[in-house]
Design an enzyme around this catalytic site. Structure first.
Site, PDB file in Angstrom:
ATOM      1  N   GLU A   1     -14.859  88.621 109.852  1.00 39.16           N
ATOM      2  CA  GLU A   1     -15.342  90.011 109.746  1.00 39.16           C
ATOM      3  C   GLU A   1     -15.044  90.666 108.399  1.00 39.16           C
ATOM      4  O   GLU A   1     -14.566  91.801 108.341  1.00 39.16           O
ATOM      5  CB  GLU A   1     -14.751  90.859 110.888  1.00 39.16           C
ATOM      6  CG  GLU A   1     -15.128  90.343 112.263  1.00 39.16           C
ATOM      7  CD  GLU A   1     -14.529  91.151 113.409  1.00 39.16           C
ATOM      8  OE1 GLU A   1     -13.766  92.093 113.119  1.00 39.16           O
ATOM      9  OE2 GLU A   1     -14.820  90.845 114.565  1.00 39.16           O
TER      10      GLU A   1
ATOM     11  N   GLU B   1     -18.114  83.364 119.992  1.00 43.79           N
ATOM     12  CA  GLU B   1     -17.395  84.311 120.871  1.00 43.79           C
ATOM     13  C   GLU B   1     -18.347  84.945 121.871  1.00 43.79           C
ATOM     14  O   GLU B   1     -18.278  86.137 122.174  1.00 43.79           O
ATOM     15  CB  GLU B   1     -16.725  85.423 120.040  1.00 43.79           C
ATOM     16  CG  GLU B   1     -15.810  84.920 118.946  1.00 43.79           C
ATOM     17  CD  GLU B   1     -15.104  86.043 118.191  1.00 43.79           C
ATOM     18  OE1 GLU B   1     -15.097  87.186 118.679  1.00 43.79           O
ATOM     19  OE2 GLU B   1     -14.546  85.753 117.110  1.00 43.79           O
TER      20      GLU B   1
END
Ligand code: XIL
Length: 667
Positions: free
Chosen positions: A158, A266
């Site tokens: 991220e 995920e």
């Protein structure tokens, strides 16, 4: 890309484990990992340490179904590196041991991220070089510890801003080191384990958009600089309904062109609670898509879900009101999402049902009824609706049958529909589009022709059409008002659920000629609708009613004459009278008369000084059927002088089709 899919050795080891597992459940479909391994695909789940340590069914399900695991939190910086010189590998070691004992690959998550950092780090006063050294030490220690045991590391997580895809400048690492921290992290990880696959991992990096473009540009830069990067992780935290689209495929393919693999790292598809059966079916399509995608795109390595049971998921704690995002329910029962993944993994590709055909849309009042032909092998259908032709469509229902009535629609709005067919292997393409405009339930009447001329004694017809809207189904009963005296109006049929009736208007011979307006009324379903028919009653008769009169001089001599009226008719004659008048020239007198019809004809004659008159008349109430030859003969005798027949005359009056005609002539 160094190692996109499972190696052969891994396949054999896992296949043996899988066989042992299957023996006890011979009749059941195979666990996910069995068919995934056979297809060279990783199917994994994130592990939560609490149930991992406390719920046997959790670890049983994990080892049975998955050939890969990832620590949900166990490998994160704050977990493994609680103080500058202290590492805690209790949980991460337990996961690695479990994975190895069960023939499972491991993803390491994550080395460099702005979240879940210990306060000794974020609150410390370190120089840039010290922070670089801490990062290097962290990576060398953690990656080095598991060197050769971790399939892939999420080296950097991220690093880009939501939405814009610009660098996340607020990140601790960006602040303390600068943008080059990303390349450094990959270099250190490669140094620590040259065989581990090194990933950049992010969310909203899956399809098209600024964030995906930002990720693409970041990793392109790394590849161009020679930074050791092997793949991009797509977190795939989604809201139901989620489907893989061509944008995902295009994104995977541009990454493949850089030599990078992709993994879904995920995945969860959260549903606003409480979820219902239809939403769980929609969710299954998204999970099925992920498997199909990963089997289809050569550079896709893994489908990893963020947890596996709804009992332990990060979703309810972070996304208020949402949940049920995983493939097993709270009781570890397989959900439709699980079955979709399982079926596709077992069956492979290409087993989605054929596109539905024969789609028909029928507008009702506030609703549209849809029907279509069954697609072989479909277990359900998706009915999709748009208010603009060509979409975008929204799925409005997923029925198991081949019909659906979409209610609650707005009358007067045109809706466009397509239908796709679904089975556990996937979904067909959309059908041909159909459209329908709901209308209030009603009907209208129209007359064709709208004006009618009827001769006295005759009838005429017009068709009254019934146009139904909004699924109006009641029978409509007809009446007509406004007919003048002597005119009758009848309907055939007099009431109908069909599209029309025939109005027959007859004017008696004594009807009053002139104009009128008939008002045709149809009553049905508590509604009455009318349509006018302009009527003219006429005295005009035209034509001969299909009757041909032929005068024939059958004998012409000084002593005897026979003059015949021959009558040919193509329709019934309901009245007939024939009069022949022969001049009384010198010596001429009545000699006889006959006809070829028979007893229905009354015959008579009379003579004056000037003429002999022969009468033939059909008896009242009698009918003569069509015939092409009827003869009415008038005979006269002479006294030696040739009789001039051209001066003899006839008159025939008859009724056919309700109309009366008279034809006259001479011989
Ligand atoms: C989440 C975990 O699931 C939670 O238990 C934890 O409290 C916060 O982090 N993207 C990531 C994951 O990369 O590490 C996050 O995991 C979820 C979002």
């Amino acid at each position: 890309m160094r190692n996109a899919r499972l190696g052969l050795g891994f396949v054999i080891v896992v296949a043996i484990c899988g066989l042992l597992g299957i023996a006890a459940r011979a009749a059941l479909a195979a666990p996910l990992r069995t068919s995934a391994t056979a297809k060279g695909l990783f199917v994994g789940a994130a592990v939560n340490m609490t149930p991992f340590r406390n719920e046997p069914i959790y670890t049983e399900t994990l080892r049975r179904e998955f050939n890969l695991l990832v620590g949900e939190n166990a490998f994160k910086f704050d977990a493994v590196h609680p103080a500058r010189t202290t590492f805690n590998f209790t949980d991460s070691d337990a996961l690695v041991a479990f994975a190895q004992a069960n023939g499972m690959a491991i993803r390491g998550h994550t080395l460099v991220w702005h979240n879940q950092l210990p306060s000794w780090l974020t609150g410390g006063t370190f120089t840039r070089d010290e922070v670089i050294a801490i990062m290097r030490d962290h990576i060398m220690t953690v990656v080095g510890r598991y060197r050769g045991k971790i399939l892939a590391w999420d080296v950097v997580n991220e690093a880009l801003e939501d939405g814009s895809g610009q660098p996340r400048t607020s990140s601790f690492w960006f602040q303390r080191i600068g943008p080059e921290y990303i390349a450094m992290a990959f270099q250190f990880a490669h140094e620590a384990d040259p065989d581990a696959l090194l990933y950049y991992n992010d969310f909203e990096a899956e399809g098209a958009g600024a964030k995906s473009d930002g990720v693409f540009s970041l990793v392109s830069g790394l590849v161009n600089q020679g930074v050791p990067i092997d793949g991009v992780g797509w977190q795939t935290h989604k809201v139901n309904p989620f489907r893989i689209t061509t944008a995902n495929q295009a994104n995977a393919q541009r990454l493949a062109a850089l030599g990078l693999e992709v993994s879904i790292t995920e995945m969860d598809i959260r549903i606003a609670l409480p979820s219902d059966a239809q939403e769980l079916q929609q969710q299954a399509l998204g999970y099925g898509d992920a498997v199909t995608f990963c089997l289809t795109e050569p550079n896709c390595a893994a489908v990893v879900t963020w947890g596996f049971t709804d009992k332990f998921s990060w979703i309810p704690g972070v996304f208020s009101g949402f949940g049920d995002g995983l493939i097993f329910d709270m009781s570890y029962q397989a959900k439709p999402a699980y079955t979709a993944m399982q079926t596709i993994l077992e069956a492979g590709l290409g087993n989605a049902p054929p596109v539905p055909t024969g789609v028909q849309a029928t507008a009702g009042s506030g609703q549209v009824a849809l029907t279509w032909s069954a697609s072989a092998g479909a277990t359900s259908y998706n009915v999709k609706r748009a208010t603009t032709s060509g979409g975008p469509y929204t799925t409005v229902a997923s029925p198991a049958t081949t019909a659906f009535t979409n209610t609650g629609l707005t009358n007067g709005t045109t809706y466009f529909f397509v239908v796709s067919a679904v089975n556990a292997s996937g979904e067909s393409a959309n059908s041909t589009q159909v459209s329908a405009t709901p209308q209030a339930a009603s009907f209208t009447l129209s007359a064709s022709p709208a004006s009618l001329t009827v001769n006295l004694g005759a009838c005429g017809t017009t068709t009254i059409g019934i146009a139904r809207t909004g699924g109006f189904t009641a029978s409509v009963a007809f009446t007509a008002q406004g007919a003048p005296p002597g005119v009758t109006a009848t309907f055939n049929p007099s009431s109908t659920t069909g599209a029309s009736t025939v109005l027959t208007v007859c004017a008696s011979a004594s009807a009053v000629a002139g104009g009128a307006t008939l008002t045709v009324s149809g009553a049905g379903g508590s509604l009455t609708r009318t349509t006018p028919v302009a009527l003219t009653v006429s005295t005009t008769t035209t034509g001969n009613g299909g009757v041909t009169i032929t005068p024939v001089v059958a004998a012409s001599g000084p002593w005897f004459n026979e003059e015949q009226v021959q009558v040919a008719s193509t329709a019934n004659l309901t009245a007939l009278s024939v009069t022949v008048t022969i001049q009384r020239t010198a010596g001429v007198s009545f000699a006889g008369q006959f006809n070829t019809v028979g007893g229905q004809i009354a015959q008579s004659n009379s003579s004056t000084a000037a003429a002999i008159t022969y009468q033939f008349a059909l008896a009242a109430g009698q009918t003569l059927a069509p015939s092409n030859q009827r003869t009415f003969a008038a005979q006269a005798s002479g006294s030696g002088t040739v009789h001039p027949t051209a001066g003899d005359t006839f008159a025939v009056t008859y009724t056919t089709g309700g109309q009366s005609f008279t034809q006259t002539g001479h011989f």
